[in-house]
Design a protein around this motif. Structure first.
Motif, mmCIF file in Angstrom:
data_model
loop_
_atom_site.group_PDB
_atom_site.id
_atom_site.type_symbol
_atom_site.label_atom_id
_atom_site.label_comp_id
_atom_site.label_asym_id
_atom_site.label_seq_id
_atom_site.Cartn_x
_atom_site.Cartn_y
_atom_site.Cartn_z
ATOM 1 N N GLU A 42 -7.713 -10.064 -1.586
ATOM 2 C CA GLU A 42 -9.175 -10.094 -1.496
ATOM 3 C C GLU A 42 -9.630 -10.569 -0.117
ATOM 4 O OE1 GLU A 42 -10.307 -12.579 -4.697
ATOM 5 O OE2 GLU A 42 -9.812 -11.106 -6.267
ATOM 6 N N ALA A 43 -8.914 -11.510 0.465
ATOM 7 C CA ALA A 43 -9.258 -12.002 1.794
ATOM 8 C C ALA A 43 -9.106 -10.901 2.839
ATOM 9 C CB ALA A 43 -8.370 -13.196 2.155
ATOM 10 N N ALA A 44 -8.034 -10.102 2.700
ATOM 11 C CA ALA A 44 -7.809 -8.987 3.631
ATOM 12 C C ALA A 44 -8.911 -7.947 3.498
ATOM 13 C CB ALA A 44 -6.446 -8.356 3.368
ATOM 14 N N GLU A 45 -9.318 -7.660 2.258
ATOM 15 C CA GLU A 45 -10.388 -6.689 2.031
ATOM 16 C C GLU A 45 -11.718 -7.208 2.564
ATOM 17 O OE1 GLU A 45 -10.151 -6.176 -2.160
ATOM 18 O OE2 GLU A 45 -8.516 -4.713 -2.080
ATOM 19 N N ALA A 46 -11.950 -8.516 2.411
ATOM 20 C CA ALA A 46 -13.196 -9.108 2.902
ATOM 21 C C ALA A 46 -13.278 -9.065 4.422
ATOM 22 C CB ALA A 46 -13.298 -10.559 2.418
ATOM 23 N N MET A 47 -12.110 -9.042 5.074
ATOM 24 C CA MET A 47 -12.081 -8.977 6.539
ATOM 25 C C MET A 47 -12.193 -7.542 7.051
ATOM 26 S SD MET A 47 -9.092 -11.821 7.254
ATOM 27 C CE MET A 47 -9.086 -11.515 9.028
ATOM 28 N N GLY A 48 -12.376 -6.587 6.112
ATOM 29 C CA GLY A 48 -12.609 -5.211 6.510
ATOM 30 C C GLY A 48 -11.398 -4.304 6.477
ATOM 31 N N ALA A 49 -10.267 -4.789 5.966
ATOM 32 C CA ALA A 49 -9.070 -3.950 5.900
ATOM 33 C C ALA A 49 -9.267 -2.852 4.858
ATOM 34 C CB ALA A 49 -7.853 -4.800 5.538
ATOM 35 N N ASN A 50 -8.849 -1.634 5.208
ATOM 36 C CA ASN A 50 -8.945 -0.533 4.246
ATOM 37 C C ASN A 50 -7.734 -0.555 3.316
ATOM 38 O OD1 ASN A 50 -6.752 0.779 5.562
ATOM 39 N ND2 ASN A 50 -8.165 1.771 6.989
ATOM 40 N N TYR A 51 -7.692 0.431 2.404
ATOM 41 C CA TYR A 51 -6.645 0.461 1.368
ATOM 42 C C TYR A 51 -5.251 0.434 1.971
ATOM 43 C CZ TYR A 51 -3.645 2.368 -2.296
ATOM 44 O OH TYR A 51 -2.620 2.579 -3.197
ATOM 45 N N TRP A 52 -4.970 1.325 2.917
ATOM 46 C CA TRP A 52 -3.622 1.419 3.483
ATOM 47 C C TRP A 52 -3.272 0.220 4.340
ATOM 48 C CZ3 TRP A 52 -0.375 4.312 1.190
ATOM 49 C CH2 TRP A 52 -0.788 5.504 0.575
ATOM 50 N N VAL A 56 -4.282 -2.842 3.714
ATOM 51 C CA VAL A 56 -3.933 -3.877 2.739
ATOM 52 C C VAL A 56 -2.513 -3.661 2.226
ATOM 53 C CG1 VAL A 56 -4.452 -4.800 0.440
ATOM 54 C CG2 VAL A 56 -6.320 -4.289 2.028
ATOM 55 N N ILE A 57 -2.162 -2.384 1.970
ATOM 56 C CA ILE A 57 -0.823 -2.065 1.446
ATOM 57 C C ILE A 57 0.256 -2.432 2.463
ATOM 58 C CG2 ILE A 57 0.731 -0.216 0.725
ATOM 59 C CD1 ILE A 57 -1.397 -0.949 -1.351
ATOM 60 N N TRP A 58 0.117 -1.908 3.696
ATOM 61 C CA TRP A 58 1.176 -2.036 4.698
ATOM 62 C C TRP A 58 1.216 -3.385 5.384
ATOM 63 C CZ3 TRP A 58 4.926 1.141 4.187
ATOM 64 C CH2 TRP A 58 4.705 2.450 3.739
ATOM 65 N N LYS A 59 0.055 -4.048 5.537
ATOM 66 C CA LYS A 59 0.022 -5.300 6.293
ATOM 67 C C LYS A 59 -0.017 -6.551 5.426
ATOM 68 C CE LYS A 59 -2.122 -3.271 10.407
ATOM 69 N NZ LYS A 59 -3.228 -3.364 11.398
ATOM 70 N N VAL A 60 -0.317 -6.375 4.133
ATOM 71 C CA VAL A 60 -0.413 -7.548 3.261
ATOM 72 C C VAL A 60 0.492 -7.423 2.039
ATOM 73 C CG1 VAL A 60 -1.948 -9.037 1.915
ATOM 74 C CG2 VAL A 60 -2.792 -7.922 3.997
ATOM 75 N N LEU A 61 0.262 -6.385 1.228
ATOM 76 C CA LEU A 61 0.957 -6.269 -0.058
ATOM 77 C C LEU A 61 2.474 -6.178 0.107
ATOM 78 C CD1 LEU A 61 0.595 -6.004 -3.130
ATOM 79 C CD2 LEU A 61 0.534 -3.526 -2.818
ATOM 80 N N ILE A 62 2.934 -5.225 0.916
ATOM 81 C CA ILE A 62 4.381 -5.040 1.087
ATOM 82 C C ILE A 62 5.034 -6.228 1.793
ATOM 83 C CG2 ILE A 62 6.146 -3.627 2.228
ATOM 84 C CD1 ILE A 62 4.533 -1.172 1.531
ATOM 85 N N PRO A 63 4.464 -6.710 2.934
ATOM 86 C CA PRO A 63 5.095 -7.880 3.568
ATOM 87 C C PRO A 63 5.188 -9.093 2.657
ATOM 88 C CG PRO A 63 3.581 -6.819 5.094
ATOM 89 C CD PRO A 63 3.369 -6.162 3.769
ATOM 90 N N GLU A 64 4.159 -9.320 1.842
ATOM 91 C CA GLU A 64 4.153 -10.491 0.967
ATOM 92 C C GLU A 64 5.174 -10.370 -0.161
ATOM 93 O OE1 GLU A 64 2.457 -13.429 0.931
ATOM 94 O OE2 GLU A 64 1.720 -12.966 2.940
ATOM 95 N N SER A 65 5.535 -9.145 -0.520
ATOM 96 C CA SER A 65 6.438 -8.934 -1.662
ATOM 97 C C SER A 65 7.860 -8.551 -1.238
ATOM 98 C CB SER A 65 5.868 -7.851 -2.584
ATOM 99 O OG SER A 65 5.659 -6.641 -1.873
ATOM 100 N N ILE A 66 8.162 -8.611 0.056
ATOM 101 C CA ILE A 66 9.483 -8.184 0.541
ATOM 102 C C ILE A 66 10.648 -8.923 -0.134
ATOM 103 C CG2 ILE A 66 11.008 -8.398 2.557
ATOM 104 C CD1 ILE A 66 8.932 -7.073 4.235
ATOM 105 N N PRO A 67 10.613 -10.251 -0.283
ATOM 106 C CA PRO A 67 11.741 -10.919 -0.960
ATOM 107 C C PRO A 67 11.990 -10.367 -2.360
ATOM 108 C CG PRO A 67 10.372 -12.533 0.140
ATOM 109 C CD PRO A 67 9.624 -11.229 0.210
ATOM 110 N N ALA A 68 10.909 -10.144 -3.127
ATOM 111 C CA ALA A 68 11.054 -9.612 -4.482
ATOM 112 C C ALA A 68 11.531 -8.162 -4.448
ATOM 113 C CB ALA A 68 9.729 -9.699 -5.231
#
Length: 228
Positions: free
Chosen positions: A132-142, A144-156
């Motif tokens: 939500e913070a990334a979206e609030a800063m103006g990040a679009n869907y992709w 958020v996916i490439w710069k937040v979602l995937i990096p945050e879940s890499i260990p899993a």
């Protein structure tokens, strides 16, 4: 005359090194090539499952249900049965139902849905507040996916890939019993069927070593990428 225990399991003179070496590389070939496809397909399917699950639109719910159903069917079907069921499909795209390459379609169809579920779970464990913070800063869907979602879940994601890879090695052994070759085929055909249990023992030990190496590397990289 009955063989002694040592003659049954430790008669290493009956081991053909070249045959064992070929079986080893066939197993690695099946595992590596299949896992490349599983990684790509699993990530895409997992992302699609995660995205459609979050949306409230009717089309998204229907799409999620369809993908989830197909995924559950393939990952729940016993591998040996799945491999036999898709023989016509395998022959159509590979040209044969025998050999290491012929096992790859069944390996991918069996493991990709399993990894997709692990990917979905990994994405769902990411803190919603970060997204939500990334979206609030103006990040679009992709973004958020490439710069937040995937990096945050890499260990899993790495842990899931490790689990899937270990399962894949087990699948290659089963595939060997019905003509795919590899260490599983060697253990079955030259070991069990011909009564040479030394071959079966050595092939099993090599498979275990491969599993331990894969598990160790997976744990290492998962720990290194974990920011917590």
């Amino acid at each position: 005359m009955n063989k002694s225990f040592s003659e049954t399991y430790f008669n290493f003179e009956e081991i053909n090194v070249e045959t064992m070496q070929k079986a080893f590389f066939d197993t690695l070939y099946m595992t590596l090539i299949s896992m490349i496809f599983v990684l790509v397909i699993g990530l895409l399917l997992g992302l699609l499952l995660y995205t459609t699950r979050r949306k409230e639109a009717t089309y998204a719910k229907i799409l999620y249900t369809v993908i989830s159903l197909i995924s559950n069917i393939f990952r729940s079907t016993p591998f040996m049965i799945l491999m036999v069921l898709i023989i016509p499909f395998t022959k159509m795209i590979v040209g044969t139902m025998l050999g290491a390459t012929a096992a790859i379609p069944a390996l991918v169809l069996s493991a990709a849905p399993f990894y997709a579920r692990l990917v979905e779970i990994a994405f769902r464990e990411v803190d919603a507040g970060v997204l939500e913070a990334a979206e609030a800063m103006g990040a679009n869907y992709w973004q958020v996916i490439w710069k937040v979602l995937i990096p945050e879940s890499i260990p899993a994601l790495i842990s899931g890939l490790t689990v899937t890879s270990v399962s894949m090695i087990g699948y290659t052994a089963m595939a060997g019993a019905i003509g795919a070759g590899g260490l599983g085929g060697l253990a079955w055909q030259e070991g069990y069927q011909l009564g040479n249990l030394t071959v079966t023992l050595v092939a099993t030990l090599i498979i275990l070593v491969i599993v331990f190496i894969v598990q160790g590397l997976g744990d290492f990289f998962a720990k290194r990428t974990d920011k917590r």
